[in-house]
Write a protein that holds these residues in place. Structure first.
Motif, PDB file in Angstrom:
ATOM      1  N   PHE A 108       0.833  -1.204   0.000  1.00  0.00           N
ATOM      2  CA  PHE A 108       0.000   0.000   0.000  1.00  0.00           C
ATOM      3  C   PHE A 108       0.873   1.263   0.000  1.00  0.00           C
ATOM      4  O   PHE A 108       1.760   1.411   0.847  1.00  0.00           O
ATOM      5  CB  PHE A 108      -0.913  -0.003   1.237  1.00  0.00           C
ATOM      6  N   GLU A 109       0.651   2.136  -0.992  1.00  0.00           N
ATOM      7  CA  GLU A 109       1.413   3.387  -1.143  1.00  0.00           C
ATOM      8  C   GLU A 109       2.889   3.154  -1.502  1.00  0.00           C
ATOM      9  O   GLU A 109       3.693   4.082  -1.441  1.00  0.00           O
ATOM     10  CB  GLU A 109       1.315   4.249   0.135  1.00  0.00           C
ATOM     11  N   TYR A 132      -5.293  -6.203   5.711  1.00  0.00           N
ATOM     12  CA  TYR A 132      -4.913  -4.881   6.235  1.00  0.00           C
ATOM     13  C   TYR A 132      -5.084  -3.765   5.207  1.00  0.00           C
ATOM     14  O   TYR A 132      -4.293  -2.832   5.147  1.00  0.00           O
ATOM     15  CB  TYR A 132      -3.488  -4.902   6.796  1.00  0.00           C
ATOM     16  N   LYS A 133      -6.137  -3.894   4.378  1.00  0.00           N
ATOM     17  CA  LYS A 133      -6.461  -2.795   3.462  1.00  0.00           C
ATOM     18  C   LYS A 133      -7.051  -1.678   4.309  1.00  0.00           C
ATOM     19  O   LYS A 133      -7.985  -1.927   5.072  1.00  0.00           O
ATOM     20  CB  LYS A 133      -7.485  -3.265   2.440  1.00  0.00           C
ATOM     21  N   PRO A 134      -6.497  -0.475   4.221  1.00  0.00           N
ATOM     22  CA  PRO A 134      -7.105   0.610   5.000  1.00  0.00           C
ATOM     23  C   PRO A 134      -8.603   0.689   4.700  1.00  0.00           C
ATOM     24  O   PRO A 134      -8.998   0.611   3.534  1.00  0.00           O
ATOM     25  CB  PRO A 134      -6.378   1.859   4.481  1.00  0.00           C
ATOM     26  N   LEU A 135      -9.401   0.817   5.745  1.00  0.00           N
ATOM     27  CA  LEU A 135     -10.852   0.730   5.551  1.00  0.00           C
ATOM     28  C   LEU A 135     -11.359   1.795   4.586  1.00  0.00           C
ATOM     29  O   LEU A 135     -12.308   1.582   3.848  1.00  0.00           O
ATOM     30  CB  LEU A 135     -11.558   0.855   6.904  1.00  0.00           C
ATOM     31  N   ALA A 140     -10.956  -1.881  -5.438  1.00  0.00           N
ATOM     32  CA  ALA A 140     -10.817  -1.947  -6.900  1.00  0.00           C
ATOM     33  C   ALA A 140      -9.703  -1.015  -7.346  1.00  0.00           C
ATOM     34  O   ALA A 140      -8.871  -1.352  -8.199  1.00  0.00           O
ATOM     35  CB  ALA A 140     -12.131  -1.558  -7.564  1.00  0.00           C
ATOM     36  N   ASN A 141      -9.656   0.166  -6.735  1.00  0.00           N
ATOM     37  CA  ASN A 141      -8.630   1.143  -7.104  1.00  0.00           C
ATOM     38  C   ASN A 141      -7.232   0.632  -6.768  1.00  0.00           C
ATOM     39  O   ASN A 141      -6.281   0.848  -7.530  1.00  0.00           O
ATOM     40  CB  ASN A 141      -8.913   2.471  -6.406  1.00  0.00           C
ATOM     41  N   LEU A 142      -7.102  -0.073  -5.635  1.00  0.00           N
ATOM     42  CA  LEU A 142      -5.774  -0.579  -5.255  1.00  0.00           C
ATOM     43  C   LEU A 142      -5.295  -1.654  -6.245  1.00  0.00           C
ATOM     44  O   LEU A 142      -4.098  -1.751  -6.538  1.00  0.00           O
ATOM     45  CB  LEU A 142      -5.796  -1.124  -3.834  1.00  0.00           C
ATOM     46  N   TYR A 143      -6.214  -2.471  -6.739  1.00  0.00           N
ATOM     47  CA  TYR A 143      -5.803  -3.463  -7.746  1.00  0.00           C
ATOM     48  C   TYR A 143      -5.473  -2.786  -9.083  1.00  0.00           C
ATOM     49  O   TYR A 143      -4.550  -3.191  -9.772  1.00  0.00           O
ATOM     50  CB  TYR A 143      -6.863  -4.564  -7.892  1.00  0.00           C
ATOM     51  N   ARG A 144      -6.193  -1.735  -9.408  1.00  0.00           N
ATOM     52  CA  ARG A 144      -5.854  -0.984 -10.630  1.00  0.00           C
ATOM     53  C   ARG A 144      -4.444  -0.377 -10.506  1.00  0.00           C
ATOM     54  O   ARG A 144      -3.664  -0.392 -11.455  1.00  0.00           O
ATOM     55  CB  ARG A 144      -6.845   0.157 -10.859  1.00  0.00           C
ATOM     56  N   ARG A 145      -4.157   0.134  -9.330  1.00  0.00           N
ATOM     57  CA  ARG A 145      -2.847   0.756  -9.093  1.00  0.00           C
ATOM     58  C   ARG A 145      -1.712  -0.223  -9.301  1.00  0.00           C
ATOM     59  O   ARG A 145      -0.750   0.051 -10.009  1.00  0.00           O
ATOM     60  CB  ARG A 145      -2.763   1.202  -7.640  1.00  0.00           C
ATOM     61  N   SER A 176      -9.386  -4.277 -14.419  1.00  0.00           N
ATOM     62  CA  SER A 176      -8.207  -3.754 -13.713  1.00  0.00           C
ATOM     63  C   SER A 176      -6.920  -4.136 -14.433  1.00  0.00           C
ATOM     64  O   SER A 176      -5.879  -3.505 -14.238  1.00  0.00           O
ATOM     65  CB  SER A 176      -8.140  -4.314 -12.282  1.00  0.00           C
ATOM     66  N   GLY A 177      -6.995  -5.202 -15.240  1.00  0.00           N
ATOM     67  CA  GLY A 177      -5.781  -5.660 -15.936  1.00  0.00           C
ATOM     68  C   GLY A 177      -5.172  -6.905 -15.308  1.00  0.00           C
ATOM     69  O   GLY A 177      -4.194  -7.438 -15.812  1.00  0.00           O
ATOM     70  N   ALA A 178      -5.745  -7.410 -14.205  1.00  0.00           N
ATOM     71  CA  ALA A 178      -5.218  -8.635 -13.567  1.00  0.00           C
ATOM     72  C   ALA A 178      -5.432  -9.833 -14.490  1.00  0.00           C
ATOM     73  O   ALA A 178      -6.406  -9.878 -15.244  1.00  0.00           O
ATOM     74  CB  ALA A 178      -5.921  -8.873 -12.240  1.00  0.00           C
ATOM     75  N   GLN A 179      -4.512 -10.793 -14.408  1.00  0.00           N
ATOM     76  CA  GLN A 179      -4.604 -11.979 -15.264  1.00  0.00           C
ATOM     77  C   GLN A 179      -5.345 -13.134 -14.584  1.00  0.00           C
ATOM     78  O   GLN A 179      -5.718 -14.100 -15.232  1.00  0.00           O
ATOM     79  CB  GLN A 179      -3.210 -12.459 -15.675  1.00  0.00           C
ATOM     80  N   MET A 180      -5.491 -13.082 -13.282  1.00  0.00           N
ATOM     81  CA  MET A 180      -6.295 -14.079 -12.586  1.00  0.00           C
ATOM     82  C   MET A 180      -6.770 -13.466 -11.272  1.00  0.00           C
ATOM     83  O   MET A 180      -6.198 -12.472 -10.817  1.00  0.00           O
ATOM     84  CB  MET A 180      -5.515 -15.381 -12.361  1.00  0.00           C
TER      85      MET A 180
END
Ligand code: GAL
Length: 385
Positions: A108-109, A132-135, A140-145, A176-180
Motif C-alpha cells: 500500500f502506497e 490490512y487494506k485501509p478501511l 478496486a482502485n488498489l488493484y488498478r494501481r 483492472s488488468g489482472a490476469q487471474m
C-alpha cells in the motif's frame, strides 16, 4: 505482436499450503529441481511461487522491501536466476494493504517502487493479497494501481489478484488488468471445504476467460493432511482420498481454473503424480478458447450429481460427470440437453481422459454409475451415425 500474458490459465506451484512461513532458498531450489526431474515442467507447470513470509518486517532506508536474511541469504535475484536456469518462471507475493496477512510489509502506497523491485529481481508473477487494506481505501482502485505499476515496470509480470471474492470482484477485476483473481477463501485439505468451493463457483463461470481467469485457489491434491495450517477443523486438517483429489483436479480443469500445486512435490506419490500430470485433463483446462462450462444436473439428484460441458477449440466438447454425494449414484447425460437431439442422426464419440482411450459411440444418452465423490471426464465428438 507479442502474445499477452495468460492466454490460458497459468500453471505452477505455491509455497503456502504446505509450508506457510517455513520457506527458504533451499526449498525453492529443490522444488525447481523436482519440477524438471518429475516431469511437472514438461506437463506444463511453469511458475514457482513464494507466498507470504519471505521478507524482513521492515523496509530498508529507501523504502524498499528486503528479503528475510535468514531464509534467503543470497537475496531474491539469485533464487530467480536459479528458477530461470531450469526453464521455469518465478513468482512472488505482496499485499494491497499496509501489511500482508502474516504481518510483513504490504505494498500500500509503495506500489510503483515494489513493482520496480520485483522487476529487478526477475519476478514473473505477483500474487497480491487483501489483508490490512485501509478501511477508507477502495479495493478496486488498489488493484488498478498495482496493475498499472506492473504494466509499466519494464518486465512481463503476471498479476494474480487475491481478494477472496470480496467486494464484488467479478464486476471489476477484468478491467483492472489482472490476469487471474481469487474468488474464494482459503482452500483446506478436506472434502467438505473443496465441495464448498465447487458449489460456490459453479455459477461464476461466465466471469472467467482468456487473459483473466477465475482462481478457485491452489490445489490440495497430494497433501494428505500435511498442511502447514494445523488450526483448521479443530486441529485436524483432514486430508482427502485419492478419488477426492482426482475429482478436485478434474473440477478445476473443467472450470478452466489456474492449476497451482500446493503439495510438497518432493514427496509426491505415484497416484499424486498421475493426477497432476494427466495430460488429457490438463489439455481441457488449457484449451485455447477458455470457454466456461454449462451445467446439466441429474434430474433426480440435482444438488450433488451433474455434468459440466464445455465446447473446445478442436470442435470437440469436454464433458465432466461429477458425483459429490456420499453414495454411489447414477449420472445420465441426455444428449438432448447438450444440444444433440436424436433427430440430428448423430451421436457422440467419447474418449475417456482417465483410461486414455476411445470409449465408443453413444446415442441419445450416456449413463454411468459414479462412486461417491468420483468423476468421469471425456472428450466428445459429434459424429454421423
Ligand atoms: C491469505 C491468502 C492465502 C495466503 C495467505 C498468506 O489471505 O488467501 O492464499 O496467501 O493469505 O498469509
Amino acid at each position: 505482436m507479442k502474445t499477452p500474458l495468460a492466454l490460458v490459465p497459468p500453471m505452477g506451484w505455491n509455497s503456502w499450503n504446505s509450508f506457510g512461513w517455513n520457506i527458504n532458498d533451499e526449498l525453492i531450489r529443490s522444488t525447481a529441481d523436482l519440477f524438471v526431474e518429475s516431469g511437472l515442467r514438461d506437463a506444463g507447470y511453469e511458475y514457482i511461487i513464494i507466498d507470504d513470509c519471505w521478507s524482513e518486517k521492515q523496509r530498508d532506508e529507501k523504502g524498499r522491501l528486503v528479503p528475510d536474511r535468514n531464509k534467503f541469504p543470497g537475496g531474491m535475484k539469485a533464487v530467480a536466476d536459479y528458477v530461470h536456469s531450469k526453464g521455469l518462471k518465478f513468482g512472488m507475493y505482496s499485499c494491497a494493504g499496509t501489511h500482508t496477512c502474516a504481518g510483513h510489509p504490504g505494498s500500500f502506497e509503495h506500489e510503483f517502487t515494489d513493482a520496480e523491485t520485483f522487476a529487478e529481481w526477475g519476478v514473473d508473477y505477483l500474487k497480491y493479497d487483501y489483508c490490512y487494506k485501509p478501511l477508507a481505501a477502495d479495493g478496486a482502485n488498489l488493484y488498478r494501481r498495482m496493475s498499472m505499476a506492473l504494466r509499466s515496470c519494464g518486465r512481463d509480470i503476471l498479476f494474480s489478484a487475491c481478494n477472496w471474492g470480496a467486494d464484488n470482484v467479478y464486476d471489476w477485476i477484468r478491467s483492472s488488468g489482472a490476469q487471474m483473481f481469487r474468488s474464494t477463501g482459503d482452500i483446506q485439505d478436506n472434502w467438505f471445504n473443496i465441495k464448498g468451493i465447487m458449489e460456490s463457483q459453479i455459477d461464476k463461470s461466465p466471469y472467467s476467460g482468456n487473459f483473466c481467469h477465475n482462481d478457485m485457489d491452489m490445489l490440495v491434491v497430494g497433501m494428505h493432511g500435511n498442511s502447514h495450517n494445523t488450526e483448521v477443523l479443530g486441529g485436524v486438517v483432514g486430508g482427502c482420498t485419492d478419488t477426492e483429489y482426482k475429482t478436485h483436479f478434474a473440477f478445476w480443469a473443467m472450470m478452466a481454473a489456474p492449476l497451482i500445486i500446493g503439495c510438497d512435490v518432493r514427496n509426491m506419490t505415484d497416484v499424486t503424480a498421475e493426477i497432476l500430470m494427466n495430460r488429457d485433463i490438463i489439455s481441457i483446462d488449457r484449451d485455447m478458447e477458455c470457454r466456461a462450462p454449462y451445467v446439466i444436473r441429474q434430474w433426480n439428484n440435482p444438488d450433488n450429481v451433474f455434468a459440466l460441458v464445455r465446447p473446445l477449440s478442436t470442435g470437440e466438447y469436454a464433458i465432466g460427470l461429477f458425483n459429490l454425494s456420499d453414495k454411489k449414484a447414477e449420472m445420465s447425460l441426455q444428449f438432448y440437453d447438450i444440444g444433440l437431439p436424436v433427430s440430428s442422426g448423430r451421436g457422440l464419440e467419447l474418449y475417456d481422459c482417465y483410461v486414455h482411450a476411445a470409449a465408443g459411440v453413444f446415442t441419445e444418452r450416456y449413463v454411468t454409475q459414479l462412486e461417491s465423490h468420483d468423476c468421469a471426464v471425456f472428450r466428445a465428438k459429434p459424429v454421423k451415425l
